[in-house]
Enzyme design. Structure first.
Site, PDB file in Angstrom:
ATOM      1  N   GLU A   1      50.184  43.324   6.102  1.00  0.00           N
ATOM      2  CA  GLU A   1      49.486  43.802   7.296  1.00  0.00           C
ATOM      3  C   GLU A   1      50.484  44.689   8.047  1.00  0.00           C
ATOM      4  O   GLU A   1      51.701  44.498   7.937  1.00  0.00           O
ATOM      5  CB  GLU A   1      49.010  42.657   8.188  1.00  0.00           C
ATOM      6  CG  GLU A   1      48.043  41.693   7.500  1.00  0.00           C
ATOM      7  CD  GLU A   1      46.806  42.359   6.905  1.00  0.00           C
ATOM      8  OE1 GLU A   1      46.310  43.345   7.492  1.00  0.00           O
ATOM      9  OE2 GLU A   1      46.350  41.892   5.844  1.00  0.00           O
TER      10      GLU A   1
ATOM     11  N   ASP B   1      50.090  41.126   0.026  1.00  0.00           N
ATOM     12  CA  ASP B   1      49.164  41.876   0.888  1.00  0.00           C
ATOM     13  C   ASP B   1      49.793  42.088   2.260  1.00  0.00           C
ATOM     14  O   ASP B   1      49.831  41.164   3.076  1.00  0.00           O
ATOM     15  CB  ASP B   1      47.831  41.127   1.019  1.00  0.00           C
ATOM     16  CG  ASP B   1      46.813  41.928   1.804  1.00  0.00           C
ATOM     17  OD1 ASP B   1      46.213  42.849   1.233  1.00  0.00           O
ATOM     18  OD2 ASP B   1      46.645  41.646   3.009  1.00  0.00           O
TER      19      ASP B   1
ATOM     20  N   HIS C   1      41.772  40.372   6.673  1.00  0.00           N
ATOM     21  CA  HIS C   1      42.816  41.175   7.326  1.00  0.00           C
ATOM     22  C   HIS C   1      43.954  40.343   7.902  1.00  0.00           C
ATOM     23  O   HIS C   1      44.778  40.859   8.645  1.00  0.00           O
ATOM     24  CB  HIS C   1      42.251  42.115   8.408  1.00  0.00           C
ATOM     25  CG  HIS C   1      41.237  43.062   7.869  1.00  0.00           C
ATOM     26  ND1 HIS C   1      41.506  43.921   6.814  1.00  0.00           N
ATOM     27  CD2 HIS C   1      39.947  43.291   8.204  1.00  0.00           C
ATOM     28  CE1 HIS C   1      40.413  44.638   6.547  1.00  0.00           C
ATOM     29  NE2 HIS C   1      39.450  44.265   7.366  1.00  0.00           N
TER      30      HIS C   1
ATOM     31  N   ASP D   1      49.447  49.146  -0.493  1.00  0.00           N
ATOM     32  CA  ASP D   1      50.605  48.309  -0.156  1.00  0.00           C
ATOM     33  C   ASP D   1      51.901  48.851  -0.761  1.00  0.00           C
ATOM     34  O   ASP D   1      52.899  49.011  -0.059  1.00  0.00           O
ATOM     35  CB  ASP D   1      50.368  46.864  -0.634  1.00  0.00           C
ATOM     36  CG  ASP D   1      49.190  46.223   0.074  1.00  0.00           C
ATOM     37  OD1 ASP D   1      49.389  45.508   1.059  1.00  0.00           O
ATOM     38  OD2 ASP D   1      48.036  46.470  -0.360  1.00  0.00           O
TER      39      ASP D   1
ATOM     40  N   ASP E   1      44.188  36.993   2.920  1.00  0.00           N
ATOM     41  CA  ASP E   1      43.843  38.029   1.934  1.00  0.00           C
ATOM     42  C   ASP E   1      44.475  37.695   0.578  1.00  0.00           C
ATOM     43  O   ASP E   1      43.823  37.795  -0.468  1.00  0.00           O
ATOM     44  CB  ASP E   1      44.306  39.412   2.414  1.00  0.00           C
ATOM     45  CG  ASP E   1      43.427  39.958   3.554  1.00  0.00           C
ATOM     46  OD1 ASP E   1      42.372  39.357   3.850  1.00  0.00           O
ATOM     47  OD2 ASP E   1      43.810  41.002   4.134  1.00  0.00           O
TER      48      ASP E   1
HETATM   49  P1  AMP Z   1      44.099  44.818   4.856  1.00  0.00           P
HETATM   50  O1  AMP Z   1      45.022  44.312   3.786  1.00  0.00           O
HETATM   51  O2  AMP Z   1      42.796  45.291   4.357  1.00  0.00           O
HETATM   52  O3  AMP Z   1      43.970  43.729   5.868  1.00  0.00           O
HETATM   53  O4  AMP Z   1      44.766  46.058   5.556  1.00  0.00           O
HETATM   54  C1  AMP Z   1      46.137  46.261   5.667  1.00  0.00           C
HETATM   55  C2  AMP Z   1      46.436  47.064   6.915  1.00  0.00           C
HETATM   56  O5  AMP Z   1      45.672  48.269   6.916  1.00  0.00           O
HETATM   57  C3  AMP Z   1      46.088  46.400   8.230  1.00  0.00           C
HETATM   58  O6  AMP Z   1      47.117  45.518   8.672  1.00  0.00           O
HETATM   59  C4  AMP Z   1      45.956  47.594   9.139  1.00  0.00           C
HETATM   60  O7  AMP Z   1      47.212  48.101   9.499  1.00  0.00           O
HETATM   61  C5  AMP Z   1      45.279  48.608   8.229  1.00  0.00           C
HETATM   62  N1  AMP Z   1      43.814  48.513   8.354  1.00  0.00           N
HETATM   63  C6  AMP Z   1      42.968  47.819   7.575  1.00  0.00           C
HETATM   64  N2  AMP Z   1      41.694  47.952   7.983  1.00  0.00           N
HETATM   65  C7  AMP Z   1      41.737  48.763   9.051  1.00  0.00           C
HETATM   66  C8  AMP Z   1      40.754  49.320   9.945  1.00  0.00           C
HETATM   67  N3  AMP Z   1      39.447  49.040   9.796  1.00  0.00           N
HETATM   68  N4  AMP Z   1      41.172  50.131  10.938  1.00  0.00           N
HETATM   69  C9  AMP Z   1      42.470  50.439  11.110  1.00  0.00           C
HETATM   70  N5  AMP Z   1      43.448  49.951  10.311  1.00  0.00           N
HETATM   71  C10 AMP Z   1      43.094  49.132   9.297  1.00  0.00           C
HETATM   72 MG    MG Z   2      45.309  42.281   4.355  1.00  0.00          MG
HETATM   73 MG    MG Z   3      45.511  44.648   1.945  1.00  0.00          MG
END
Ligand code: AMP
Ligand code: MG
Ligand code: MG
Length: 271
Positions: free
Chosen positions: A13, A11, A172, A113, A177
């Site tokens: 970021e 996952d 996040h 991803d 995650d």
């Molecule tokens: P996640 O695995 O859901 O944490 O998301 C991976 C990446 O997507 C994060 O590190 C951000 O770069 C982007 N991302 C996720 N959610 C958001 C959000 N609500 N607003 C802007 N970017 C986001």
């Molecule tokens: Mg994440």
């Molecule tokens: Mg993710």
């Protein structure tokens, strides 16, 4: 379809902002949880932050969303070293990282991803290839929807809730995650949902590939955008103003699988 020896939850970021992410968007955390494919027991975890080089300063939005601080990324390796450390960790557990028909697979939550972020990061960092393990994956939302039977949107939090699981740690934050996605995997397998490949990297998502073409002693340089034989033959036909119908590399004919392995500057003969 045989099950995998291991499943590796992944996952990323990445740099982000309230509206559009910075361009190019870059990976800032590369974490994994390694699961035994048979028992789904957690065998190990991997985590590294990654230092973004195009937009090195994180937005306050990004730190608030992910909990990743400027100090975390400042002290981290850039993407190529982080990717190499991750591959070395996989190999240290006996997981091969080259060849087709790998006995293990990545599991992600969504296709972003490996379909979007990794290809963008590879192209930004000047890679000419995609590592074999990152070319197909299991999007856990697919078996979740199969089990759930509803068309509802399946974010990680919604899936955990539907499966009666707690969201542990910080949403996040990549490593948290991964741990939560691993729990979703276990819960779905316990509900008889098999973990099978759900997606493959499209030929158009490989990094641009500079090639040297040769036809009847003449040479031309091209940059191939899509790792597919018709694209190569089309580019060759244009470069030499003559219909190209076959391509060769080394001592054999070139096909789509061979194109995915070619490296920058490779010599391709066409006729
Ligand atoms: P996640 O695995 O859901 O944490 O998301 C991976 C990446 O997507 C994060 O590190 C951000 O770069 C982007 N991302 C996720 N959610 C958001 C959000 N609500 N607003 C802007 N970017 C986001
Ligand atoms: Mg994440
Ligand atoms: Mg993710």
């Amino acid at each position: 379809m045989a099950s995998f020896s291991h499943l590796v939850v992944l996952d990323f970021e990445a740099t982000c902002d309230e509206r559009e992410p910075p361009d190019p968007q870059e990976i800032i955390e590369l974490p994994s949880v390694l699961l035994d494919g048979a028992t789904l027991e957690v065998l190990d975890e991997f985590e590294t932050f990654v230092r973004p080089v195009h937009h090195p300063t994180l937005t306050s939005f990004c730190t608030a969303l992910t909990s990743i601080t400027q100090a975390d990324v400042d002290a981290a390796p850039p993407f190529p070293a982080a990717l190499e450390a991750h591959l070395a960790w996989l190999r240290s557990h006996g997981l091969p990282t080259e060849g087709d028909a790998l006995p293990w697979a990545f599991v992600t939550c969504g296709d972003w991803d490996l379909r979007t972020m990794l290809p963008a990061q590879l192209a930004t960092a000047g890679f000419d290839h995609v590592p074999a393990p990152h070319r197909r994956w299991i999007n856990v939302k697919v078996p979740f929807r199969r089990w759930d039977g509803k068309m509802r949107r399946a974010g990680m939090a919604r899936m955990l809730e539907a499966l009666g699981l707690e969201l542990e740690g910080r949403h996040h934050r990549g490593i948290d995650d991964c741990r939560n996605i691993a729990k979703i995997v276990r819960a779905l397998v316990a509900r008889h949902q098999p973990m099978e490949i759900t997606a493959e990297l499209p030929a158009s998502r490989y990094p641009p590939l500079p090639l040297v073409l040769e036809r009847e002693g003449e040479r031309a340089e091209i940059v191939l955008g899509k790792r597919a034989l018709p694209s190569l033959l089309g580019a060759a036909s244009g470069a030499f103003r003559a219909q190209a119908t076959r391509a060769f590399h080394g001592d054999g004919p070139l096909d789509d699988a061979g194109l995915r392995e070619l490296r920058s500057g490779a010599l391709v003969r066409v006729e």
